[in-house]
Scaffold this motif. Sequence first.
Motif, PDB file in Angstrom:
ATOM      1  N   TYR A 183     -16.745  -1.541  -6.783  1.00 23.34           N
ATOM      2  CA  TYR A 183     -16.308  -2.826  -6.227  1.00 23.34           C
ATOM      3  C   TYR A 183     -15.068  -3.333  -6.949  1.00 23.34           C
ATOM      4  CZ  TYR A 183     -20.475  -2.610  -3.485  1.00 23.34           C
ATOM      5  OH  TYR A 183     -21.401  -2.202  -2.576  1.00 23.34           O
ATOM      6  N   LEU A 184     -15.031  -3.156  -8.266  1.00 25.17           N
ATOM      7  CA  LEU A 184     -13.833  -3.581  -8.997  1.00 25.17           C
ATOM      8  C   LEU A 184     -12.636  -2.767  -8.529  1.00 25.17           C
ATOM      9  CD1 LEU A 184     -15.010  -4.158 -12.704  1.00 25.17           C
ATOM     10  CD2 LEU A 184     -15.238  -5.626 -10.705  1.00 25.17           C
ATOM     11  N   GLU A 185     -12.859  -1.490  -8.252  1.00 20.54           N
ATOM     12  CA  GLU A 185     -11.758  -0.662  -7.749  1.00 20.54           C
ATOM     13  C   GLU A 185     -11.207  -1.241  -6.447  1.00 20.54           C
ATOM     14  OE1 GLU A 185     -11.830   3.716  -7.951  1.00 20.54           O
ATOM     15  OE2 GLU A 185     -13.727   3.499  -9.030  1.00 20.54           O
ATOM     16  N   ALA A 186     -12.088  -1.798  -5.613  1.00 21.29           N
ATOM     17  CA  ALA A 186     -11.621  -2.377  -4.340  1.00 21.29           C
ATOM     18  C   ALA A 186     -10.803  -3.647  -4.575  1.00 21.29           C
ATOM     19  CB  ALA A 186     -12.814  -2.696  -3.446  1.00 21.29           C
ATOM     20  N   MET A 187     -11.056  -4.323  -5.682  1.00 17.07           N
ATOM     21  CA  MET A 187     -10.420  -5.633  -5.921  1.00 17.07           C
ATOM     22  C   MET A 187      -9.011  -5.528  -6.494  1.00 17.07           C
ATOM     23  SD  MET A 187     -13.697  -7.577  -7.555  1.00 17.07           S
ATOM     24  CE  MET A 187     -15.303  -7.569  -6.753  1.00 17.07           C
ATOM     25  N   ILE A 188      -8.718  -4.415  -7.189  1.00 18.16           N
ATOM     26  CA  ILE A 188      -7.432  -4.344  -7.902  1.00 18.16           C
ATOM     27  C   ILE A 188      -6.225  -4.341  -6.960  1.00 18.16           C
ATOM     28  CG2 ILE A 188      -8.404  -3.122  -9.877  1.00 18.16           C
ATOM     29  CD1 ILE A 188      -7.000  -0.567  -8.641  1.00 18.16           C
ATOM     30  N   PHE A 189      -6.446  -4.009  -5.665  1.00 18.44           N
ATOM     31  CA  PHE A 189      -5.329  -3.919  -4.718  1.00 18.44           C
ATOM     32  C   PHE A 189      -4.769  -5.296  -4.381  1.00 18.44           C
ATOM     33  CE2 PHE A 189      -7.737  -0.107  -4.429  1.00 18.44           C
ATOM     34  CZ  PHE A 189      -6.828   0.887  -4.149  1.00 18.44           C
ATOM     35  N   PRO A 223      -4.861  -1.724 -11.739  1.00 21.19           N
ATOM     36  CA  PRO A 223      -3.979  -0.758 -11.077  1.00 21.19           C
ATOM     37  C   PRO A 223      -2.880  -0.289 -12.024  1.00 21.19           C
ATOM     38  CG  PRO A 223      -3.365  -2.996 -10.422  1.00 21.19           C
ATOM     39  CD  PRO A 223      -4.538  -3.118 -11.373  1.00 21.19           C
ATOM     40  N   TRP A 224      -2.320   0.874 -11.746  1.00 24.33           N
ATOM     41  CA  TRP A 224      -1.166   1.403 -12.482  1.00 24.33           C
ATOM     42  C   TRP A 224      -1.395   1.474 -13.989  1.00 24.33           C
ATOM     43  CZ3 TRP A 224       0.375  -2.221  -8.453  1.00 24.33           C
ATOM     44  CH2 TRP A 224       0.863  -1.560  -7.313  1.00 24.33           C
ATOM     45  N   VAL A 225      -2.539   1.961 -14.388  1.00 22.76           N
ATOM     46  CA  VAL A 225      -2.760   2.142 -15.827  1.00 22.76           C
ATOM     47  C   VAL A 225      -3.095   3.604 -16.109  1.00 22.76           C
ATOM     48  CG1 VAL A 225      -3.489  -0.217 -16.387  1.00 22.76           C
ATOM     49  CG2 VAL A 225      -5.183   1.439 -15.594  1.00 22.76           C
ATOM     50  N   THR A 226      -2.754   4.012 -17.305  1.00 17.41           N
ATOM     51  CA  THR A 226      -3.084   5.372 -17.746  1.00 17.41           C
ATOM     52  C   THR A 226      -4.316   5.299 -18.639  1.00 17.41           C
ATOM     53  OG1 THR A 226      -1.773   5.117 -19.739  1.00 17.41           O
ATOM     54  CG2 THR A 226      -0.639   6.001 -17.790  1.00 17.41           C
ATOM     55  N   LEU A 227      -4.844   6.460 -18.966  1.00 15.20           N
ATOM     56  CA  LEU A 227      -5.981   6.513 -19.892  1.00 15.20           C
ATOM     57  C   LEU A 227      -5.632   5.795 -21.196  1.00 15.20           C
ATOM     58  CD1 LEU A 227      -8.738   7.533 -20.856  1.00 15.20           C
ATOM     59  CD2 LEU A 227      -7.656   9.719 -21.433  1.00 15.20           C
ATOM     60  N   ARG A 394      -7.403   5.875   1.149  1.00 15.75           N
ATOM     61  CA  ARG A 394      -6.652   6.064   2.400  1.00 15.75           C
ATOM     62  C   ARG A 394      -5.537   5.046   2.552  1.00 15.75           C
ATOM     63  NH1 ARG A 394     -12.079   6.486   4.864  1.00 15.75           N
ATOM     64  NH2 ARG A 394     -12.448   8.729   5.031  1.00 15.75           N
ATOM     65  N   TYR A 395      -5.770   3.857   2.014  1.00 15.66           N
ATOM     66  CA  TYR A 395      -4.833   2.765   2.276  1.00 15.66           C
ATOM     67  C   TYR A 395      -4.189   2.322   0.959  1.00 15.66           C
ATOM     68  CZ  TYR A 395      -7.513   2.812   6.588  1.00 15.66           C
ATOM     69  OH  TYR A 395      -8.126   3.209   7.735  1.00 15.66           O
ATOM     70  N   GLY A 396      -3.070   2.945   0.646  1.00 15.85           N
ATOM     71  CA  GLY A 396      -2.286   2.496  -0.507  1.00 15.85           C
ATOM     72  C   GLY A 396      -2.889   2.845  -1.844  1.00 15.85           C
TER      73      GLY A 396
END
Length: 435
Positions: A183-189, A223-227, A394-396
């Motif tokens: 769910y957090l993954e869905a929110m970062i966009f 978003p846009w972070v590395t390990l 799929r989307y961005g």
Amino acid sequence: AAIMRASEVKNASFIGKEVTIRGWVHRLRKQKENSFILLRDDRGGVIQCVLPTDKAAGLTIESSVQVTGIVSQDPRAPEGGFEIKGKELKIFNIAAEYPIGEYQSDELLLDKRHLALRTRKMIAMAKVRASVLHYGRRWFVENGWMEVTAPTIVKGAVEGGSTLFKLRYFDQDAYLSQSAQLYLEAMIFSLGPVWSLTPSFRAEKSRTVRHLAEFSHLEAEAPWVTLEDILKVEEQLVSYVIQNTIKERAEELEFLKRDVSGLKKVEPPFERVPYGRAIEILRSKGFQVTEDDGTKREIQFGDDLSIDSERELTKDADKPVFVVGYPIAVKPFYVKEDPEHPGIGLTADMLAPRGFGEITSGGQREDSIDSITSRMVKEGLKPEAYEWYLDLRRYGSVPHGGFGLGIERLVRWITNAEDIKDTVLFPRTMSRVEP
Ligand code: 4AD
């Protein structure tokens, strides 16, 4: 006059003054003329109150009372040498015979946890825990992460099927969430860096001192972070929480007999140990693993790390250690494979020092739809069940990552608690769902 607490009354400026305090009879010693009550206030502070025995005659342990009297100093008074010479006693409730005595088995204290919350040990634990939650939240607020919450009733597994709690949800099956990650993954966009503190549930069949069936899960995703970006967040967050907590809770940690000298050294950076190096270290020490059928063999590349191997790697450290780059085969489907090292995941676990073991797990997420779908299939998961999650690829889709931290694991390390059950007010384990 205002009702005061013990910590306020124990102050030289109140000597000779009249005060009123409310609380519970924590300890009681009745003598012929006078009775000595160790009164516990609603924040767990205690102060001795002396009352004529004829007034205090009916009192029992855990009776709730209000005492008005004059503050005096007496070196014989426990807990700081202050006492209240009681003039008035108001009784709210005379407690029935209290089931918890001075020395009790751990089992009885767990059965009576609703009452054991009144013990000094649990009060100290609760306060340390409160500080950990407070400073954790504060770190995220100060660093510009948005707080969110995710549902705890879900359709899909995150951390594998073996520890799912199934439930009947109206006319369909659902599960209790193991992690808010998807769910957090869905929110970062749309919300950028986010974090949440929600209960996670694991039907852990093993009885260990570091597993609960319900735990407080602090999770973050961006978003846009590395390990490496994620590891920096983790080490800063954990160091900030620890330094502020040991300052704010010095008294409680002393009561819990926690020597904080090692904790004082916890500051970034934490050592990063590649997984392969960790296995080499363990092999050089002749470390063995036990197979499912009970046979023993030397640990080898490809094995997951057990609590024993984690202890071996951290037993002399003061700071946590990151083990970086586990084989993807021992990690869930969402872990991104390192394009430069096939088979290795862009993932790391933070291991607390001195054998406290894993407290966080995180890294970069697989952002390609083809890779993540085939990983799901390999793990025996049905991609159809993750349609909404696959939409995120799929989307961005963007490179992204995050981590999860077990609050109780962290509190256990900070307090040096023997068992993780001590770090939560109402523990849930395989054998305990009450009180
Ligand atoms: O390693 P885990 O299973 O990772 C995840 O759930 C990720 N999806 C988190 C994420 O990246 N958002 O769990 C993360 C942490 C562990 O490192 C541990 O501290 C704690 O959660 N944890 C438990 N704590 C108490 N009892 C259990 N049964 C726990 N299982 C995991």
